[in-house]
Design a protein around this motif. Structure first.
Motif, PDB file in Angstrom:
ATOM      1  N   THR A  55       0.828  -1.214   0.000  1.00  0.00           N
ATOM      2  CA  THR A  55       0.000   0.000   0.000  1.00  0.00           C
ATOM      3  C   THR A  55       0.852   1.250   0.000  1.00  0.00           C
ATOM      4  N   HIS A  56       2.045   1.168   0.555  1.00  0.00           N
ATOM      5  CA  HIS A  56       3.030   2.253   0.528  1.00  0.00           C
ATOM      6  C   HIS A  56       4.329   1.679   1.072  1.00  0.00           C
ATOM      7  N   ALA A  57       5.384   2.496   1.095  1.00  0.00           N
ATOM      8  CA  ALA A  57       6.717   1.923   1.343  1.00  0.00           C
ATOM      9  C   ALA A  57       7.278   2.211   2.734  1.00  0.00           C
ATOM     10  N   HIS A  58       6.439   2.611   3.687  1.00  0.00           N
ATOM     11  CA  HIS A  58       6.982   2.742   5.048  1.00  0.00           C
ATOM     12  C   HIS A  58       7.454   1.373   5.545  1.00  0.00           C
ATOM     13  N   PRO A  59       8.567   1.387   6.325  1.00  0.00           N
ATOM     14  CA  PRO A  59       9.174   0.109   6.727  1.00  0.00           C
ATOM     15  C   PRO A  59       8.206  -0.843   7.433  1.00  0.00           C
ATOM     16  N   ASP A  60       7.278  -0.320   8.209  1.00  0.00           N
ATOM     17  CA  ASP A  60       6.374  -1.211   8.950  1.00  0.00           C
ATOM     18  C   ASP A  60       5.307  -1.844   8.052  1.00  0.00           C
ATOM     19  N   HIS A  61       5.372  -1.564   6.749  1.00  0.00           N
ATOM     20  CA  HIS A  61       4.479  -2.229   5.789  1.00  0.00           C
ATOM     21  C   HIS A  61       5.225  -3.096   4.782  1.00  0.00           C
ATOM     22  N   VAL A  62       6.547  -2.962   4.754  1.00  0.00           N
ATOM     23  CA  VAL A  62       7.305  -3.664   3.707  1.00  0.00           C
ATOM     24  C   VAL A  62       8.451  -4.510   4.253  1.00  0.00           C
ATOM     25  N   GLY A 117      -1.090  11.234  -0.005  1.00  0.00           N
ATOM     26  CA  GLY A 117      -1.360  12.090   1.157  1.00  0.00           C
ATOM     27  C   GLY A 117      -0.493  11.662   2.326  1.00  0.00           C
ATOM     28  N   HIS A 118      -0.687  10.426   2.782  1.00  0.00           N
ATOM     29  CA  HIS A 118       0.183   9.879   3.840  1.00  0.00           C
ATOM     30  C   HIS A 118       1.600   9.738   3.285  1.00  0.00           C
ATOM     31  N   THR A 119       1.709   9.163   2.102  1.00  0.00           N
ATOM     32  CA  THR A 119       2.947   9.181   1.311  1.00  0.00           C
ATOM     33  C   THR A 119       2.537   9.502  -0.127  1.00  0.00           C
ATOM     34  N   GLY A 134      -4.536   0.634   3.676  1.00  0.00           N
ATOM     35  CA  GLY A 134      -3.187   0.987   4.113  1.00  0.00           C
ATOM     36  C   GLY A 134      -3.208   1.995   5.241  1.00  0.00           C
ATOM     37  N   ASP A 135      -2.344   3.008   5.125  1.00  0.00           N
ATOM     38  CA  ASP A 135      -2.310   4.069   6.138  1.00  0.00           C
ATOM     39  C   ASP A 135      -3.034   5.319   5.657  1.00  0.00           C
ATOM     40  N   THR A 136      -3.928   5.171   4.685  1.00  0.00           N
ATOM     41  CA  THR A 136      -4.709   6.309   4.204  1.00  0.00           C
ATOM     42  C   THR A 136      -5.957   6.494   5.064  1.00  0.00           C
TER      43      THR A 136
HETATM   44 FE   LIG Z   1       2.711   4.522   6.905  1.00  0.00          FE
END
Ligand SMILES: [Fe+2]
Length: 210
Positions: A55-62, A117-119, A134-136
């Motif tokens: 959903t995006h590339a923040h470390p806690d998702h990838v 928006g979040h990323t 995701g984090d949206t």
């Molecule tokens: Fe995030």
């Protein structure tokens, strides 16, 4: 299509496994913490992992991606290009997604909504009457917009898009903050950010998120 939610790691992250019962095609959304638990489930059900969807590339998702790509370097990993810069290392089969696109993973069909928006490269994935946000969009909340690469005005436009999703669609967020799941109908009533976007109250939305 079947879906299973996994709450893993120290930050209430939610990873998801999607699979097609008749063909055993499977995909993981946001493999991060404790990836071996996802792998055990895939193995126990005799599923075939077709791809990873980010959903995006923040470390806690990838941070679980290398676990799967080490075992299969050709495994497709989908991510919006605007988040590529955040990856510490790029998987060999990294593939871009774009707004309105469709990913076919075996028998699974997953639609992409770009929701920055979040990323800058945040996306929501739609499949089988569910939206993986995701984090949206969280239950009763929206993603943080005070991080590098965040953009409150882009988040407003993304929430305007999300407010058009039918009430019956499920919301499956990237963290278990106020709940693990909801529906768009409930969020249009209870989530003040989605309500403001739905009513076109841009300035109020921006004041609320900042
Ligand atoms: Fe995030």
């Amino acid at each position: 299509m079947r879906t299973r939610q996994f709450k893993l790691g120290p930050m209430g992250n939610l990873s998801y496994l999607l699979w097609d019962e008749s063909t055993a095609s499977a995909a993981i959304i946001d493999p991060a913490w404790e990836p071996e638990k996802l792998a055990e489930y895939i193995s126990a059900k005799s599923l075939r992992l077709e791809c990873l969807l980010l959903t995006h590339a923040h470390p806690d998702h990838v941070n679980g991606v290398p676990f799967f790509t080490a075992a299969n370097p050709l495994l497709p990993v989908y991510l919006h290009e605007a988040d590529y810069f955040m990856l510490k290392e790029r998987p060999g089969a990294l593939k871009p997604v774009q707004d309105g696109g469709q990913i076919e993973a075996g028998a699974l069909k997953i639609r992409v909504m770009h929701t920055p928006g979040h990323t800058p490269g945040s996306v929501c994935y739609r499949a089988g009457g569910a939206v993986f946000t995701g984090d949206t969009l969280f239950v009763g909340e929206c993603g943080r917009v005070d991080l590098p690469g965040s953009d409150p005005e882009a988040l407003y436009e993304s929430f305007v898009k999300l407010a058009a999703i039918p009430d019956g669609a499920a919301v499956y967020p990237g963290h278990s903050y106020n709940g693990d799941a909801s529906t768009f109908g409930a969020q249009k009533r209870e989530n003040r950010y989605l309500k403001l976007a739905r009513e076109g109250l841009r300035e109020d939305f921006l004041a609320a998120v900042l």
